[in-house]
Write an enzyme that holds these catalytic residues in place. Structure first.
Site, PDB file in Angstrom:
ATOM      1  N   PRO A   2       0.849  -1.211   0.000  1.00 33.59           N
ATOM      2  CG  PRO A   2      -0.631  -1.517   1.766  1.00 33.59           C
ATOM      3  CD  PRO A   2       0.659  -2.007   1.199  1.00 33.59           C
ATOM      4  CD  GLU A   3       3.892   2.851  -3.750  1.00 34.35           C
ATOM      5  OE1 GLU A   3       4.409   3.971  -3.612  1.00 34.35           O
ATOM      6  OE2 GLU A   3       4.210   2.055  -4.635  1.00 34.35           O
ATOM      7  CG  HIS A  91      -3.567 -13.831   6.945  1.00 37.19           C
ATOM      8  ND1 HIS A  91      -2.531 -14.505   7.547  1.00 37.19           N
ATOM      9  CD2 HIS A  91      -3.831 -14.504   5.801  1.00 37.19           C
ATOM     10  CE1 HIS A  91      -2.187 -15.531   6.785  1.00 37.19           C
ATOM     11  NE2 HIS A  91      -2.954 -15.557   5.728  1.00 37.19           N
ATOM     12  NE  ARG A 110       5.424 -10.185   2.711  1.00 36.09           N
ATOM     13  CZ  ARG A 110       6.291  -9.681   1.855  1.00 36.09           C
ATOM     14  NH1 ARG A 110       5.851  -9.062   0.772  1.00 36.09           N
ATOM     15  NH2 ARG A 110       7.579  -9.767   2.068  1.00 36.09           N
ATOM     16  NE  ARG A 152      19.885  15.389  -1.358  1.00 37.41           N
ATOM     17  CZ  ARG A 152      19.926  14.720  -0.206  1.00 37.41           C
ATOM     18  NH1 ARG A 152      20.251  13.447  -0.178  1.00 37.41           N
ATOM     19  NH2 ARG A 152      19.641  15.339   0.917  1.00 37.41           N
TER      20      ARG A 152
END
Ligand SMILES: [Zn+2]
Length: 271
Positions: A2-3, A91, A110, A152
Site C-alpha cells: 500500500p502506498e 490474517h 505478512r 546530490r
C-alpha cells in the site's frame, strides 16, 4: 505494498465511520505485528471517543480524546469497516469495535503492519519525527526540490523515494511522476534545473492526485476501506510497460533496475 494513495483512500473511506464514534473495545487476535501490540492497549482505548482520522506519510493517525493510535498497513495490510459480527478471515489480527456496531478490522498476511499508541504529539513520535514534507502540501514545491537536490549525485528517483526528503512516493509513483516531469529516473539529482524541479513537482502531485481519485493502484494485496481494489493500474504510463509503446509518443518503454527496484521510462519523452 500500500502506498500513499491507498492509505489516503483508506483514511477517506473510514473517516465517516469513525469520526465522533466511541471505541467499545479493542480485540487483539494476533499481537505479533511488526512491533507487538502493547498488552495494555485495549484498556487504554476502551471507552474513548475517536476525534478524527488523519494521515502522516503512510501512517494512519486515529486521534482519540486522549492519545493517538498510529497504524501502518505494512507490506500487505488493509483496514476495513465491517459489521462487528462479520466472520473473521485468515490474517485478521485485530478489531477496533465501535459503538455503531461496526469494527475497524485489520488484515495483514505478512504482519509488517503495526498498531502503536502515543499519548504525546504523534508528529514527534520517533517513526514520524524525521519524515519529509507531504508531497501534496505547499511545503513540497519547486524551490524545495531544487534546494534539496543541489550537490546530490544520486539518481533523482532515489530522491523521490527517500522518505526523509518527501514522504509517500513509492516505486510506482516515482516512475510515473518522472514520466510526467519528462525526466529520466537515472538522472543525477543535482543536474536538475529549477524548471525540471517545477515539472517534477507537478508530476508527483498529478500522479498522486489521480491515483487517489482512482481509488489507489490495484495491487495483489491491497483492498481499500470498502474492500474493493483500485482502478489506477489501467492509467499507468510506463510502470510495468517495458517494450510496450509509450502512450505519448509510441517509443517502446524501457526498463532498468535501480537499487533492486524496477524502473520504467520512455527514452524519447524523458531527458
Ligand atoms: Zn514517449
Amino acid at each position: 505494498m500500500p502506498e500513499l494513495p491507498e492509505v489516503e483512500n483508506t483514511r477517506r473511506g473510514l473517516s465517516p465511520h469513525v469520526r465522533g464514534r466511541r471505541v467499545t473495545a479493542l480485540r487483539v487476535y494476533e499481537p505479533r505485528l511488526r512491533w507487538p501490540v502493547a498488552r495494555n492497549l485495549p484498556r487504554k482505548v476502551a471507552g474513548q471517543r475517536i476525534v478524527r482520522i488523519g494521515r502522516r506519510g503512510k501512517y494512519l493517525l486515529l486521534e482519540l480524546e486522549s492519545g493517538t493510535l498510529l497504524l501502518h498497513l505494512g507490506m500487505s495490510g488493509n483496514l476495513r469497516a465491517v459489521p462487528a459480527s462479520a466472520a473473521r478471515l485468515a490474517h485478521d489480527h485485530f478489531d477496533l469495535l465501535l459503538d455503531s456496531g461496526l469494527a475497524l478490522r485489520f488484515n495483514d498476511p505478512r504482519r509488517f503492519g503495526c498498531l502503536l499508541y502515543t499519548d504525546t504529539d504523534p508528529r514527534r513520535h520517533p517513526l514520524l519525527a524525521h519524515l519529509g514534507p507531504e508531497p501534496l502540501s505547499a511545503a513540497f514545491d519547486a524551490d524545495y526540490l531544487f534546494r534539496i537536490t543541489r550537490g546530490r549525485r544520486v539518481a533523482v528517483k532515489h530522491v523521490l523515494m527517500n522518505s526523509h526528503l518527501v514522504v509517500g512516493v513509492g516505486n510506482i509513483y516515482a516512475s510515473e511522476a518522472l514520466f510526467r516531469g519528462r525526466i529520466r529516473p537515472q538522472r543525477r539529482a543535482g543536474s536538475l534545473s529549477h524548471a525540471d524541479c517545477a515539472r517534477l513537482v507537478r508530476g508527483v502531485r498529478a500522479v498522486l492526485r489521480q491515483a487517489i481519485r482512482a481509488g489507489g493502484t490495484t495491487l495483489r494485496d491491497y483492498r481499500g476501506a470498502d474492500g474493493l481494489p483500485g482502478e489506477f493500474r489501467q492509467r499507468l504510463y510506463v510502470y510495468e510497460r517495458a517494450g510496450k509503446p509509450c502512450r505519448r509518443c509510441g517509443t517502446p518503454v524501457r526498463a532498468l533496475t535501480q537499487g533492486q527496484r524496477s524502473t520504467y521510462y520512455c527514452p524519447s519523452c524523458q531527458k
